[in-house]
Motif scaffolding. Structure first.
Motif, mmCIF file in Angstrom:
data_model
loop_
_atom_site.group_PDB
_atom_site.id
_atom_site.type_symbol
_atom_site.label_atom_id
_atom_site.label_comp_id
_atom_site.label_asym_id
_atom_site.label_seq_id
_atom_site.Cartn_x
_atom_site.Cartn_y
_atom_site.Cartn_z
ATOM 1 N N SER A 126 0.855 -1.188 0.000
ATOM 2 C CA SER A 126 0.000 0.000 0.000
ATOM 3 C C SER A 126 0.884 1.228 0.000
ATOM 4 C CB SER A 126 -0.900 0.007 1.241
ATOM 5 O OG SER A 126 -1.606 1.243 1.319
ATOM 6 N N ALA A 127 0.406 2.237 -0.696
ATOM 7 C CA ALA A 127 1.011 3.561 -0.562
ATOM 8 C C ALA A 127 0.305 4.288 0.570
ATOM 9 C CB ALA A 127 0.871 4.344 -1.860
ATOM 10 N N GLY A 128 0.939 5.329 1.079
ATOM 11 C CA GLY A 128 0.314 6.121 2.126
ATOM 12 C C GLY A 128 0.787 7.557 2.041
ATOM 13 N N PHE A 129 0.007 8.428 2.633
ATOM 14 C CA PHE A 129 0.245 9.861 2.491
ATOM 15 C C PHE A 129 -0.110 10.578 3.774
ATOM 16 C CE2 PHE A 129 -2.228 13.773 2.077
ATOM 17 C CZ PHE A 129 -1.334 14.639 1.454
ATOM 18 N N TRP A 130 0.661 11.614 4.094
ATOM 19 C CA TRP A 130 0.205 12.533 5.131
ATOM 20 C C TRP A 130 0.651 13.955 4.785
ATOM 21 C CZ3 TRP A 130 -3.666 13.029 8.010
ATOM 22 C CH2 TRP A 130 -3.702 13.954 9.067
ATOM 23 N N PHE A 131 -0.187 14.904 5.195
ATOM 24 C CA PHE A 131 0.026 16.315 4.833
ATOM 25 C C PHE A 131 1.287 16.893 5.472
ATOM 26 C CE2 PHE A 131 -4.453 15.267 5.291
ATOM 27 C CZ PHE A 131 -4.963 15.606 4.063
ATOM 28 N N ASN A 132 1.478 16.610 6.749
ATOM 29 C CA ASN A 132 2.468 17.261 7.616
ATOM 30 C C ASN A 132 2.072 18.703 7.879
ATOM 31 O OD1 ASN A 132 3.976 14.954 7.954
ATOM 32 N ND2 ASN A 132 5.276 15.400 6.196
ATOM 33 N N PHE A 133 2.674 19.249 8.904
ATOM 34 C CA PHE A 133 2.213 20.531 9.435
ATOM 35 C C PHE A 133 3.406 21.327 9.944
ATOM 36 C CE2 PHE A 133 0.259 22.738 13.229
ATOM 37 C CZ PHE A 133 -0.425 23.691 12.495
ATOM 38 N N GLY A 134 3.250 22.616 10.000
ATOM 39 C CA GLY A 134 4.295 23.490 10.550
ATOM 40 C C GLY A 134 3.790 24.160 11.808
#
Lengths: 747, 287, 158
Positions: free
Chosen positions: A443-451
């Motif tokens: 599976s691929a996966g993704f997250w936005f991340n934040f500052g």
């Protein structure tokens, strides 16, 4: 504020694996966590919780408890300041219910007593008159007409008329013509999925020690992912001014998002205010499970169309998430993330949040994304299976790249998905042979991340060492990473730097340790603070040398004249400048207070081999490899640690972890015995491959790494199990009874 | 609450008989302290039996073994002769809890906790073990199988304690095995379990068998039909299928958070079959 | 509840304390003796964060009553290093980044030392089963296994 990447930088410290500054205390058992401190005259606080899933609180009689010898204070919801703002009123109601108990375990009153047994006895003397109400814990049931209403009047304007009053918000994302896209497809697969609520499962229960004086000044010690947020919330709920409440973050025994919230701290403060003595509250494990944040529980429909060559023509996801008895926006993140990995001409996601009689959701590592991506990646896997396509090649064919219009709106800059998929494709794991009853999933996966908002203060000490104060609790080695970046920028050895977590009175505001933001945002603030200190040190050298400050630059930890025209002076090291600082203009420090923008999104790909016992449904994880883009791995050992830990949490969620409610709406498995987090013997080694595709928004290219690794395991496991048993699984967790039931229905 | 540590069984029995309130007997404490923590019980008296002579010793007796009531799982596992003679009993006992719990937990405690899922019990029932009960009316030996009455309840009378377990002498070519199903690899309560104890003749034919199933009924089941299915066979495929079927047929499980009726019924049969194969091999049989 | 006086030995030192008859050893260590290295993650023997040794055997201190340790020998994480000299396991945990939050670390170190004292050369599988009673939610156990094996190797060749 967004920085630009220094593409040519040669790192000396960043990318090494030094020992963390808090390490020795932790291996010697000396580090102080939430429950590890005491205060003279301290009382024990305990909380009374609703035994009902849904009940009106008709009356609370605390008189008998107050009369018990040794009881020093009793509080109820009336002792907290009623909040007008929905966000804080929900926290207030969750800390101590005023009118309705909304879930099994909802706090309704609390006592402070001289010892634990007196406090326990006092709880039994509090008489709460409940009027039980019908309850609902299932997300689909809560959306049906006639379902019990958990809270009325909470729907946002986005919710269409006619939906259940439990639906609190609706979100939509996407672009392109869905119908046209599905018409172009050679195969369309539609499937419905469910996922259970999972708990973060940190080993340290919530704990705090509050001391509030009659003059309104208070000190609070607690395990939290964000003591500034604790201060803001407690000040509001206690009716205090922020300056009067100093919050110190203890060492934190795990959080994973679950300690970005406030449960016991306002209660301890209220008890302390009433009793005039310090009050310590430590949750028991069953309180942690019953009353602190699990994830959303979900029900989802996904439809994807594909050409025979693997090109996705259209994708649609409908998400029904419940974050428990209070509104939550997590479904927005699920609806945004669902198709983020793919470059699609036609995509649409629609999501609802639904109220149920479950505890208030708290963030758990990439909140909302693992579930939606599990559903999407499962359907892609099924399409590849049915069209006889290689699942990695198919993902590569559709992968989002720089310039891709993402499914949730923004256009991507440099991202690492293609590199990550290619790394997986050429890894020996991908082609390794499989045996009987075994299957491989990916599976691929993704997250936005934040500052986000961040403050750092850096002091150049006269002995040539450096103290860094940051304000984000260190949940997995971040003090080491911050020290590395400070050392890198200043050009001094790592062991000359010590980074500490300052209390709320000692440093400007910091957002929570969440959103995979700390190494990115605090790191960037540290680099800025170092640059400010460097500018001052260059100015001091310039003054000593009698040249223009602009004619001095900082090279390898020392001020040097910038070019031959500036004059000929031997370099002055940081230590040399620091040694004379108090005679050349005073102490030298640098600081930064800013909003960090430019957090680069992060992608990961997980490969997983399992074997399923067809007679029992037991799944053994045989091999597991994590590929992830870290931008720049500041401390690679802790980056690997995030990848491994996130993967294993996802494995647990996929196979066994779940909140189980009985027909009475009560939680049946509020303990580590029956809420089954993975144990050491359940697992193989978790292999890791770090990719470094620099984030253009950070001077060193850093991306957050903490959350992405929990996203792919759900689908990786589900796809692996589905291949092993020859049946498509569509419900998590895939506990042995579920797998065996699926197999027996297959016949 | 009072804590007492009697130095004789008679004294323990006296204390327990005389107590008017709630009492708990403490050996390894791995169940009692969990009950205290959960607030399930607030005993008025805890009787710590570990200071009674013999309660922590394991010794040969009449060709078999007498195991004190407070001998821990870890101590059982370190006793080579016991493990060789009764591998099924000892592997069951060693599955209780973690290695930490093994440092304290006892088979008698597991038996007296009276959970149908106790890991030590099916092996003991299959072994036809007996326990020595000492109480106000003297001493009696009782079959392990007769101790559990219902979940959480035993047939022991007020004031009675179990001081030891006796595992009898072994006939030649005898062995046993215990298997349980849990959703993880460790740290769980059995969802279904099976203990099988066999004796073979020189030709490998099963001459005696006892099969016990756990977590599929209110108490551990001793299933005669399972024994009948394999006695007189060399555990061929037909016998194994009959054993599995008999085991599943004997199950009277419940649906709960740990498993469904359907799952327990099926898996108990699988485990009985698999445990029989292991026990048969250990007894010297060749499949 | 009337307290009971108990004399015991902790990390080689004679210690006397009083405790309530229903008070777990973990509470005695943490609340009465200031030994907060053992942690309470569950209080029911399911997480191993409170692991200590009792007369050489590894136990969950939450599942032992304080009154039971009269005359016993107890070791805790606080007794593992010799002054400033870390035990090889402690050093290996630092070198291998085998802890993230660190709350499970004391229990895992005590458990790992107990294993290596008996079996200086465990397989990964033996080690993983031995540590199954110690939950770690941060690391996925990978680096813990590597650290213990590295320490074991160093201890064997020391």
């Amino acid at each position: 504020m967004m920085d630009t990447l220094e593409t040519k930088r040669k790192f000396r410290q960043v990318g090494t694996r030094p020992i963390r500054p808090d390490g020795i205390d932790k291996v010697k058992g000396r580090a102080l966590y939430g429950a590890d401190v005491t205060a003279p005259g301290m009382l024990v606080g305990r909380i009374l919780r609703s035994p009902h899933a849904h009940a009106e609180i008709v009356a609370i009689d605390t008189s008998a408890a107050e009369a018990l010898s040794g009881v020093k204070a009793v509080v109820t919801g009336r002792d907290l300041v009623a909040q007008k703002d929905d966000f804080f009123r929900d926290i207030q109601e969750n800390c101590l219910a005023t009118t309705k108990a909304l879930y099994d375990g909802h706090a309704v009153a609390a006592v402070a007593a001289v010892d634990a047994s007196t406090a326990r006895a006092a709880l039994k003397l509090i008489k709460v008159t409940y009027k039980q109400l019908p309850h609902v814990t299932d997300v689909d049931a809560a959306m049906t007409p006639g379902a019990p209403i958990v809270q009325g009047g909470r729907a946002l304007e986005t919710v269409p008329k006619g939906m259940s009053a439990n639906v609190t918000n609706q979100v939509e994302f996407g672009h392109g013509n869905l119908d046209a896209g599905f018409k172009q497809a050679d195969l369309v697969v539609s499937r419905s999925f469910t996922t259970a609520a999972a708990h973060q499962g940190y080993i340290e229960p919530h704990a705090c020690l509050a001391q509030m004086n009659a003059d309104g000044k208070a000190d609070l010690w607690c395990c939290t992912q964000g003591h500034y947020f604790v201060r803001t919330t407690c000040a509001l709920l206690l009716g205090m001014e922020a300056s009067q409440l100093r919050v110190t973050a203890s060492e934190i025994g795990g959080g994973f998002g679950g300690k970005t919230v406030v449960f016991i701290e306002p209660v301890a403060l209220a008890l302390s205010r009433k009793a005039g003595r310090p009050v310590k509250i430590v949750m028991t494990r069953d309180e942690v499970f019953k009353a602190t944040g699990p994830t959303v529980v979900t029900s989802m429909d996904v439809r994807i169309g594909m050409k025979k060559d693997g090109r996705i023509t259209a994708g649609e996801a409908i998400l029904r998430y419940s974050g428990g008895a209070f509104p939550t926006g997590t479904v927005e993140m699920g609806a945004s993330a669902a198709f983020a990995a793919y470059d699609l001409a036609a995509v649409h996601t629609l999501g609802w949040n639904v109220l149920t009689n479950r505890p208030k959701e708290a963030a758990y590592r990439a909140p909302g994304a693992p579930q939606a991506i599990y559903a999407v990646e499962s359907v892609i896997d099924e399409l590849c299976q049915k069209l006889n396509l290689d699942p990695l090649d198919t993902r590569l064919k559709n992968a989002a790249r720089k310039g891709t219009l993402s499914s949730y709106g923004p256009t991507f800059d440099d991202i690492g998905l293609v590199a990550t998929l290619e790394a997986a494709k050429k890894h020996p794991h991908y082609k390794a042979p499989l045996g009987k009853n075994q299957g491989r999933g990916l599976s691929a996966g993704f997250w936005f991340n934040f500052g986000g908002n961040t403050s750092v203060s850096m002091t150049i000490n006269t002995d040539g060492t450096v103290s860094v104060a940051e304000g984000n609790p260190d949940i997995g080695g971040s003090r080491a990473s911050i020290s590395l970046m400070a050392a890198e920028e200043l050009g001094i050895p790592y062991d000359k730097v010590r980074t500490i977590i300052a209390d709320t009175a000692s440093l400007g505001y910091n957002e929570n340790t969440d959103g995979s933001r700390v190494t990115f945002a605090v790191g960037m603030a540290t680099i800025h603070a170092a640059r400010a200190a460097i500018a001052k040190m260059c100015a001091r050298a310039a003054a000593i040398w009698g040249i223009d400050p602009e004619a001095v630059e900082w090279v390898d930890g020392a001020a040097v004249p910038a070019g031959p025209n500036a004059g000929k002076f031997p370099p002055m090291t940081l230590a040399e400048i620091a040694a004379v600082a108090n005679n050349t203009g005073g102490p030298i420090a640098g600081h930064e207070e800013f909003t960090a923008d430019g957090a680069g999104v992060s992608f990961g790909v997980h490969l997983c081999d399992v074997e399923v016992d067809p007679e029992t449904g037991y799944t053994t994880v045989l091999r597991y490899t994590v590929f992830q883009d870290a931008g720049k791995a500041v401390h690679p050992a802790y980056v690997e640690g995030q990848m491994q830990g996130g993967a294993v949490q996802g494995i647990g969620w996929a196979l066994n972890e779940e909140y189980i409610y009985g027909a009475d709406g009560r939680l049946q498995n509020a303990g580590f015995l029956d809420y089954r987090v993975p144990v050491a013997s359940d697992l193989p080694n978790i292999d890791t491959v770090i990719l470094e595709i620099p984030n253009p928004g950070h001077p060193y290219g850093v991306r957050g790494v903490g959350e992405t690794p929990i996203v792919p395991p759900l689908a990786a496991l589900s796809n692996a199990v589905s291949h092993a048993i020859g049946l498509r699984m569509s419900s998590l967790p895939m506990s042995p009874p579920r797998i065996l039931a699926a197999l027996s229905h297959k016949g | 609450m009072q804590y007492a540590k009697p130095t004789t069984a008679a004294e323990a029995a006296r204390l327990l008989s005389a107590a008017s309130g709630v009492t708990r007997v403490l050996a390894g404490g791995t169940d009692v302290l969990v009950q205290l923590k959960a607030g399930m019980v607030e005993p008025d008296l805890i009787v710590d039996i570990k200071h009674i002579p013999g309660i922590r010793t394991l010794q040969a007796e009449a060709g078999g073994f007498r195991i004190g009531a407070a001998v821990s799982g870890a101590e059982l596992g370190e006793h080579a002769a016991l493990c060789a003679a009764w591998p099924g009993v000892t592997e069951g006992a060693q599955l209780i809890g973690s290695k930490q719990v093994q440092g304290r937990c006892s088979m008698v405690g597991n038996l007296c906790n009276a959970s149908p899922a106790g890991d030590a019990v099916p092996g003991l029932v299959a072994a036809n073990a007996t326990v020595r009960v000492e109480g106000p009316n003297g001493t009696r030996d009782v079959a392990v199988h007769a101790i559990p009455a219902s979940p959480g309840k035993t047939t022991l009378q007020k004031g009675e304690i179990i001081t030891s377990i006796f595992l009898p002498a072994r006939a030649p070519r005898s062995s046993d095995a215990y298997l349980r199903f849990i959703p993880r690899s460790e740290m769980d309560i059995a969802v279904a379990s099976a203990g099988v104890n066999l004796t073979l003749d020189a030709a490998g034919t099963i001459t005696a068998a006892r099969v016990a199933l756990g977590a599929v009924a209110p108490t551990v089941l001793l299933v005669d039909a399972c024994a009948k299915a394999i006695i007189g066979t060399k555990l061929d495929a037909t016998a194994l299928a009959a054993l599995e079927k008999a085991a599943s047929a004997a199950c009277k499980p419940i649906d709960d958070k740990r498993g469904t009726i359907e799952f327990r019924t099926k898996v108990a049969g699988v485990l009985a079959r698999r445990a029989a194969v292991i026990a048969y091999g250990r007894a010297g049989g060749k499949l | 509840m009337k307290t009971i006086q108990v004399a015991t030995t902790i990390n080689g030192d004679a210690v006397e304390f009083v405790c309530a008859p229903d008070e777990p050893l973990l509470d005695v260590l943490r609340n009465r003796l200031g030994l907060t290295g053992a942690k309470e993650g569950c209080g029911t023997g399911d997480c191993g964060a409170c692991t200590v040794t009792l007369d050489g055997r590894m136990v969950c201190s939450c599942l032992v009553l304080g009154v039971e340790v009269e005359g016993a020998k107890i070791t805790t994480i606080e007794g593992m290093a010799t002054g400033n000299q870390l035990h090889p396991l402690q050093q290996a945990f630092l070198d291998h980044a085998a802890l993230q939050c660190g709350i499970c670390t004391p229990g895992i170190l005590v458990a790992a030392k107990t294993l290596l004292d008996r079996n200086p050369n465990p397989t990964d599988t033996e080690l993983r089963y031995w540590l199954a009673g110690n939950l770690c939610r941060c690391t996925g156990y990978d680096k813990i296994i590597a650290a213990v094996q590295d320490a074991a190797q160093k201890m064997r060749t020391a």
